[in-house]
Design an enzyme around this catalytic site. Structure first.
Site, mmCIF file in Angstrom:
data_model
loop_
_atom_site.group_PDB
_atom_site.id
_atom_site.type_symbol
_atom_site.label_atom_id
_atom_site.label_comp_id
_atom_site.label_asym_id
_atom_site.label_seq_id
_atom_site.Cartn_x
_atom_site.Cartn_y
_atom_site.Cartn_z
ATOM 1 C CG ASP A 169 -1.943 1.107 1.295
ATOM 2 O OD1 ASP A 169 -1.666 2.225 0.659
ATOM 3 O OD2 ASP A 169 -3.109 0.922 1.833
ATOM 4 C CG HIS A 170 3.031 4.261 -3.117
ATOM 5 N ND1 HIS A 170 3.918 4.788 -2.496
ATOM 6 C CD2 HIS A 170 3.382 3.985 -4.574
ATOM 7 C CE1 HIS A 170 5.060 4.862 -3.064
ATOM 8 N NE2 HIS A 170 4.782 4.675 -4.498
ATOM 9 N NE ARG A 171 -3.997 3.960 1.566
ATOM 10 C CZ ARG A 171 -5.239 3.424 2.187
ATOM 11 N NH1 ARG A 171 -6.240 4.326 2.205
ATOM 12 N NH2 ARG A 171 -5.235 2.037 2.424
#
Length: 223
Positions: free
Chosen positions: A199-201
């Site tokens: 998850d790039h967040r």
């Protein structure tokens, strides 16, 4: 003139229970901005699991190595709730298990504090109860990372969907013998492709790559 094809209406089956819950979670997970990284791992040592610990499997070695990598790169051992990233001091590793009622993910809690024999015992227990319908709520909650292994079904490589709110999931492909060149010369080695969905967040490429490097090192080290 082409005649219209007369098709059956088909049978509608409502999603219920585990499948309905999984469907909702997958929709949530699909909305997350994710990326994928893949590494090739020499599984020579991992394949010796049952020799080192009777009854142990490659999955147990994967759990142990993953827990180790999560302690080396703790930024991966997190949950994402949209507004914050929640870190955890212990590695609670889930194993995706297919059952008659759908996919479930029982958890090996505190996997970073267990040796290979202890992990093998817990894996046999929770997977057995998952398939017999004997899991309790505590068995499926609190996971911080998930492993999905389709290698045993002949799948060589795939991208798994993040098990929200976790920040990453590991997809394990089949182990295939390949001719690999090393510093000591060439030779046939059992190689598996491991793909991390992140998850790039919460994670960036450098952190995810660091995690995969730690995982590869641990898997290729002598048991």
């Amino acid at each position: 003139m082409t005649q219209a094809l007369d098709l059956d209406e088909g049978q509608r089956t409502e999603l219920k229970g585990m499948r309905r819950t999984a469907a909702r979670r997958m929709v949530t997970a699909w909305e997350a901005p994710v990326f994928h990284l893949t590494v090739e791992v020499d599984m020579t040592e991992a394949s010796r699991a049952k020799v080192v610990v009777p009854g142990a499997t490659v999955t147990d070695v994967l759990v142990r190595a993953t827990a180790h990598a999560l302690t080396v790169v703790p930024a991966v051992n997190v949950h994402v709730d949209g507004e914050a990233v929640i870190s955890f001091p212990r590695a609670h590793v889930g194993i995706a298990v297919a059952t008659e009622k759908g996919l479930t993910v029982p958890i090996i809690h505190n996997a970073d504090q267990l040796d290979l024999e202890e992990i093998a015992q817990r894996r046999r227990d929770i997977v057995g109860r998952a398939r017999s319908g004997g899991l309790g709520r505590d068995d499926i909650t609190g996971g911080t990372f998930t492993i999905s292994n389709l290698g045993m079904l002949g799948v060589t490589r795939f991208d798994a969907i993040v098990n929200a709110p976790q920040a990453a999931i590991l997809a394990v492909g089949a182990t295939i013998r390949r001719n690999v060149w090393t510093d000591d010369g060439g030779g046939w080695r059992p190689i598996a492709e491991l793909t991390l969905t992140s998850d790039h967040r919460a994670l960036d490429g450098a952190v995810a790559a660091e995690f995969l490097a730690a995982l590869k090192t641990k898997l290729e080290a002598p048991l």
